[in-house]
Write an enzyme that holds these catalytic residues in place. Sequence first.
Site, PDB file in Angstrom:
ATOM      1  CG  ASP A 151     -10.529  19.152  -9.886  1.00  0.00           C
ATOM      2  OD1 ASP A 151      -9.739  18.784 -10.782  1.00  0.00           O
ATOM      3  OD2 ASP A 151     -11.592  18.549  -9.636  1.00  0.00           O
ATOM      4  CE1 TYR A 203     -16.784  15.279 -11.905  1.00  0.00           C
ATOM      5  CE2 TYR A 203     -16.078  14.685  -9.697  1.00  0.00           C
ATOM      6  CZ  TYR A 203     -16.529  14.325 -10.950  1.00  0.00           C
ATOM      7  OH  TYR A 203     -16.699  12.996 -11.241  1.00  0.00           O
ATOM      8  NE  ARG A 216      -3.087   0.056   3.222  1.00  0.00           N
ATOM      9  CZ  ARG A 216      -2.595  -0.036   4.467  1.00  0.00           C
ATOM     10  NH1 ARG A 216      -1.866   0.936   4.977  1.00  0.00           N
ATOM     11  NH2 ARG A 216      -2.850  -1.094   5.208  1.00  0.00           N
ATOM     12  CE  LYS A 275     -12.839  12.663 -15.820  1.00  0.00           C
ATOM     13  NZ  LYS A 275     -13.164  13.675 -14.839  1.00  0.00           N
TER      14      LYS A 275
HETATM   15  C1  LIG Z   1     -13.812  13.461 -13.580  1.00  0.00           C
HETATM   16  C2  LIG Z   1     -13.451  14.527 -12.657  1.00  0.00           C
HETATM   17  C3  LIG Z   1     -13.169  14.263 -11.332  1.00  0.00           C
HETATM   18  C4  LIG Z   1     -13.335  12.882 -10.745  1.00  0.00           C
HETATM   19  O1  LIG Z   1     -12.500  11.958 -11.312  1.00  0.00           O
HETATM   20  P1  LIG Z   1     -12.848  10.384 -11.229  1.00  0.00           P
HETATM   21  O2  LIG Z   1     -11.568   9.732 -11.569  1.00  0.00           O
HETATM   22  O3  LIG Z   1     -13.948  10.157 -12.198  1.00  0.00           O
HETATM   23  O4  LIG Z   1     -13.284  10.107  -9.823  1.00  0.00           O
HETATM   24  C5  LIG Z   1     -12.773  15.311 -10.533  1.00  0.00           C
HETATM   25  N1  LIG Z   1     -12.662  16.553 -11.015  1.00  0.00           N
HETATM   26  C6  LIG Z   1     -12.935  16.855 -12.283  1.00  0.00           C
HETATM   27  C7  LIG Z   1     -12.789  18.259 -12.758  1.00  0.00           C
HETATM   28  C8  LIG Z   1     -13.339  15.866 -13.151  1.00  0.00           C
HETATM   29  O5  LIG Z   1     -13.652  16.157 -14.411  1.00  0.00           O
END
Ligand SMILES: *Cc1c(COP(=O)(O)O)cnc(C)c1O
Length: 394
Positions: free
Chosen positions: A185, A113, A58, A210
């Site tokens: 973010d 988000y 971990r 992403k």
């Molecule tokens: C998709 C997304 C998330 C969350 O990511 P996951 O891997 O789907 O949990 C957080 N912030 C933004 C801006 C996103 O587009």
Amino acid sequence: MDSSHPSQQHAETRLVTSGRDTKAQKGFVNPPVFHGSTVLYPTAEDLHAHRGEFTYGRHGSPTTKAFQETLMALEGAQCAGVGIVPSGLSAISTTLLSVLKTGDHILVCDNVYRPSRNFCNGMLTRYGVETSYFDPLIGAGIEKLFKPNTRAVLVEAPGSQSFEMPDIRAIAEVAHARGALVIDDNTWATPLYHRSLEQGVDISMQAATKYIGGHSDIMFGTVSANAKAWPQIAEGIRLLGVCAGPDDVFLALRGLRTLSVRLAQHHRSGLEMARWLATRPEVARVLHPALETDPGHAIWKRDFTGASGLFSIVLKPAPQKAVDAMLDTLKLFGMGFSWGGFESLAIPFDCDAYRTATKWAPGGPTLRLHIGLENVDDLKADLDRGFAALTAAM
Ligand SMILES: *Cc1c(COP(=O)(O)O)cnc(C)c1O
């Protein structure tokens, strides 16, 4: 410039050279995927002292180390550590649980988000942390929203549906004067196009699901922090026990190696599509901060070195059934959540359903587009057919 030393290299080069240990990999370019929980200690003394480069599955492996070194090199000199978590949302929840405690207050940008809001309104409320939302365009005016117990500010630049561009530098100046952390973010631009830790952000998160993964085939998240915030993040990750599966870490590292070429193409194609859409009679407005006409353009130009392939459009007023006819006609634009992969996507969205600090009244139906790596002429032809179906269904 001595380009043999990573600190002197451009970001694209660092993405290629960092985190590599040819000797340890017996000559191979890439590290293997270490599937492992138990790490054996050679002596009882080592065991008692938890001594060793790796101590438990971990806590990391040669695969996670290679990924962390590469992302750290991309984030720049301010980055004191990179935490690995199983999803983007987990990056957000792990970060907030690591830096907040009962009795604290957090300021959250109204365009973040949506699941970030759900986490604040749900779990943080239960744990006795209060959340207030603020106008993304507030800038230094955020000062008046601070309370004596405000510990953190959460921003997203630009917000991944409405694309308003908060002035992170102005917000960070106020937050730091008040002793609060700034959490960003940074999924839209990635650290390749937005070096947020160099612009006053203390903790920069990625939904690496992403663009870092880049192929719509992993769930993964990262938390990069400066020296002030890293000890709290490292402790939070340890106490909460979050980690990611080794295959996803490997694929994320593989994604980092080609991030610069993919993102450059998303930037080019995205802007070309945005400019083309701005000329369409069916479109009232294109929400893309790299367009000169966008209200967030000056901030984008100051703080970002590129744009990704995600932006939104506001259609002229049309009934939902006509928008649905358009979406059902599109062949290259798939309908699905997430983004940042090689494929184009189109989804309707409605910020008004959840915003609380600001009114979102775009004046027509809204669609979020992800421009993938297809040929832009093919994408235009697909949208042409979609617009024809929209008009026919009016
Ligand atoms: C998709 C997304 C998330 C969350 O990511 P996951 O891997 O789907 O949990 C957080 N912030 C933004 C801006 C996103 O587009």
